[in-house]
Design a protein around this motif. Structure first.
Motif, mmCIF file in Angstrom:
data_model
loop_
_atom_site.group_PDB
_atom_site.id
_atom_site.type_symbol
_atom_site.label_atom_id
_atom_site.label_comp_id
_atom_site.label_asym_id
_atom_site.label_seq_id
_atom_site.Cartn_x
_atom_site.Cartn_y
_atom_site.Cartn_z
ATOM 1 N N VAL A 1 0.484 -8.059 -3.578
ATOM 2 C CA VAL A 1 0.679 -8.132 -2.134
ATOM 3 C C VAL A 1 2.118 -7.833 -1.710
ATOM 4 O O VAL A 1 2.374 -7.528 -0.548
ATOM 5 C CB VAL A 1 0.241 -9.499 -1.557
ATOM 6 C CG1 VAL A 1 -1.257 -9.704 -1.758
ATOM 7 C CG2 VAL A 1 1.031 -10.646 -2.178
ATOM 8 N N GLN A 2 3.044 -7.914 -2.662
ATOM 9 C CA GLN A 2 4.450 -7.671 -2.323
ATOM 10 C C GLN A 2 5.189 -7.182 -3.551
ATOM 11 O O GLN A 2 4.920 -7.638 -4.667
ATOM 12 C CB GLN A 2 5.090 -8.954 -1.804
ATOM 13 C CG GLN A 2 6.443 -8.787 -1.146
ATOM 14 C CD GLN A 2 7.606 -8.895 -2.129
ATOM 15 O OE1 GLN A 2 7.522 -9.496 -3.176
ATOM 16 N NE2 GLN A 2 8.716 -8.285 -1.776
ATOM 17 N N ARG B 1 -1.373 -0.312 0.065
ATOM 18 C CA ARG B 1 0.000 -0.433 -0.437
ATOM 19 C C ARG B 1 0.544 -1.822 -0.113
ATOM 20 O O ARG B 1 0.458 -2.284 1.020
ATOM 21 C CB ARG B 1 0.884 0.636 0.184
ATOM 22 C CG ARG B 1 0.499 2.023 -0.284
ATOM 23 C CD ARG B 1 1.394 3.070 0.303
ATOM 24 N NE ARG B 1 0.996 4.383 -0.194
ATOM 25 C CZ ARG B 1 1.083 5.487 0.509
ATOM 26 N NH1 ARG B 1 1.557 5.468 1.743
ATOM 27 N NH2 ARG B 1 0.711 6.639 -0.019
ATOM 28 N N PRO B 2 1.144 -2.478 -1.115
ATOM 29 C CA PRO B 2 1.712 -3.801 -0.848
ATOM 30 C C PRO B 2 2.947 -3.711 0.050
ATOM 31 O O PRO B 2 3.565 -2.651 0.169
ATOM 32 C CB PRO B 2 2.106 -4.305 -2.237
ATOM 33 C CG PRO B 2 1.968 -3.176 -3.181
ATOM 34 C CD PRO B 2 1.277 -2.055 -2.499
ATOM 35 N N ALA B 3 3.289 -4.829 0.652
ATOM 36 C CA ALA B 3 4.575 -4.921 1.351
ATOM 37 C C ALA B 3 5.655 -4.655 0.313
ATOM 38 O O ALA B 3 5.494 -4.980 -0.871
ATOM 39 C CB ALA B 3 4.737 -6.313 1.956
ATOM 40 N N ARG B 4 6.779 -4.042 0.743
ATOM 41 C CA ARG B 4 7.806 -3.695 -0.244
ATOM 42 C C ARG B 4 9.189 -3.705 0.377
ATOM 43 O O ARG B 4 9.375 -3.335 1.527
ATOM 44 C CB ARG B 4 7.531 -2.299 -0.814
ATOM 45 C CG ARG B 4 8.422 -1.969 -2.005
ATOM 46 C CD ARG B 4 8.261 -0.547 -2.458
ATOM 47 N NE ARG B 4 9.229 0.300 -1.762
ATOM 48 C CZ ARG B 4 9.213 1.617 -1.780
ATOM 49 N NH1 ARG B 4 8.265 2.261 -2.419
ATOM 50 N NH2 ARG B 4 10.131 2.302 -1.146
ATOM 51 N N THR B 5 10.145 -4.118 -0.440
ATOM 52 C CA THR B 5 11.561 -4.007 -0.120
ATOM 53 C C THR B 5 12.203 -3.217 -1.241
ATOM 54 O O THR B 5 11.891 -3.431 -2.411
ATOM 55 C CB THR B 5 12.203 -5.409 -0.028
ATOM 56 O OG1 THR B 5 11.546 -6.145 0.999
ATOM 57 C CG2 THR B 5 13.684 -5.319 0.258
ATOM 58 N N GLN C 1 4.234 5.867 -5.000
ATOM 59 C CA GLN C 1 3.046 5.922 -4.142
ATOM 60 C C GLN C 1 1.792 6.343 -4.901
ATOM 61 O O GLN C 1 0.674 6.022 -4.484
ATOM 62 C CB GLN C 1 3.279 6.823 -2.942
ATOM 63 C CG GLN C 1 3.360 8.292 -3.255
ATOM 64 C CD GLN C 1 3.667 9.109 -2.023
ATOM 65 O OE1 GLN C 1 3.634 8.602 -0.905
ATOM 66 N NE2 GLN C 1 3.960 10.370 -2.218
ATOM 67 N N CYS D 1 7.106 -8.221 -8.592
ATOM 68 C CA CYS D 1 6.028 -8.276 -7.601
ATOM 69 C C CYS D 1 5.385 -9.650 -7.541
ATOM 70 O O CYS D 1 5.582 -10.489 -8.415
ATOM 71 C CB CYS D 1 4.978 -7.195 -7.866
ATOM 72 S SG CYS D 1 4.003 -7.407 -9.352
ATOM 73 N N ARG E 1 9.293 -5.778 -4.892
ATOM 74 C CA ARG E 1 10.708 -5.524 -4.641
ATOM 75 C C ARG E 1 11.181 -4.545 -5.697
ATOM 76 O O ARG E 1 10.941 -4.754 -6.892
ATOM 77 C CB ARG E 1 11.535 -6.804 -4.727
ATOM 78 C CG ARG E 1 11.471 -7.648 -3.490
ATOM 79 C CD ARG E 1 12.364 -8.853 -3.644
ATOM 80 N NE ARG E 1 11.921 -9.604 -4.806
ATOM 81 C CZ ARG E 1 11.662 -10.896 -4.811
ATOM 82 N NH1 ARG E 1 11.836 -11.607 -3.735
ATOM 83 N NH2 ARG E 1 11.252 -11.504 -5.901
#
Length: 136
Positions: free
Chosen positions: A76-77, A105-109, A97, A126, A79
């Motif tokens: 879900v996320q 696509r998970p949330a990402r920083t 990608q 992650c 980094r």
């Protein structure tokens, strides 16, 4: 809150520091940042270039996820850390990608950093969520 479960994955990437591959609590699975090392040859040279290193890191994350009974669809996320942010961001995204369908696509920083362990160009950690019906 249930007690955390500390996972070390047999056949997973060799840790480059003292940590667990993943820690799980209440259905949340937090994966340690993975490096572009080859679990079958941990002392081998790193792949050349950010695209190859990104692919290796994602494959290592998949190994850890599989070791806890999950896969990238449960993430879900994320980094990501890049040592050459401006130079490598586009190539990183192009490779990254390909691991996710466009609608999942998970949330990402993504963060530019001055250095990473083992001289890597990229590291990714992650958070995944275990569905209630998924076995551990």
């Amino acid at each position: 809150m249930t007690d955390p479960i500390f996972h070390m994955i047999t056949g997973g990437p060799r840790p480059v520091a003292p940590f667990s591959h993943a820690v799980e609590v209440d259905g949340w699975v937090l994966l340690t940042g993975q490096m572009p090392t080859d679990p079958r040859a941990p002392d081998a040279l790193l792949p050349e270039g950010v695209a190859a290193q990104t692919a290796r890191v994602m494959e290592n994350l998949e190994i850890v996820l599989k070791g806890v009974g999950l896969d990238l669809s449960h993430v879900v996320q994320m980094r990501a850390y890049l040592t050459e942010f401006e130079r490598d961001y586009a190539a990183f995204n192009e490779t990254y990608q390909g691991f996710f369908p466009p609608d999942r696509r998970p949330a990402r920083t993504t963060i530019g950093v001055t250095a990473l362990a083992v001289g890597a160009l990229v590291e990714i950690d992650c958070v995944a969520h275990r569905p209630k019906d998924a076995a551990r």
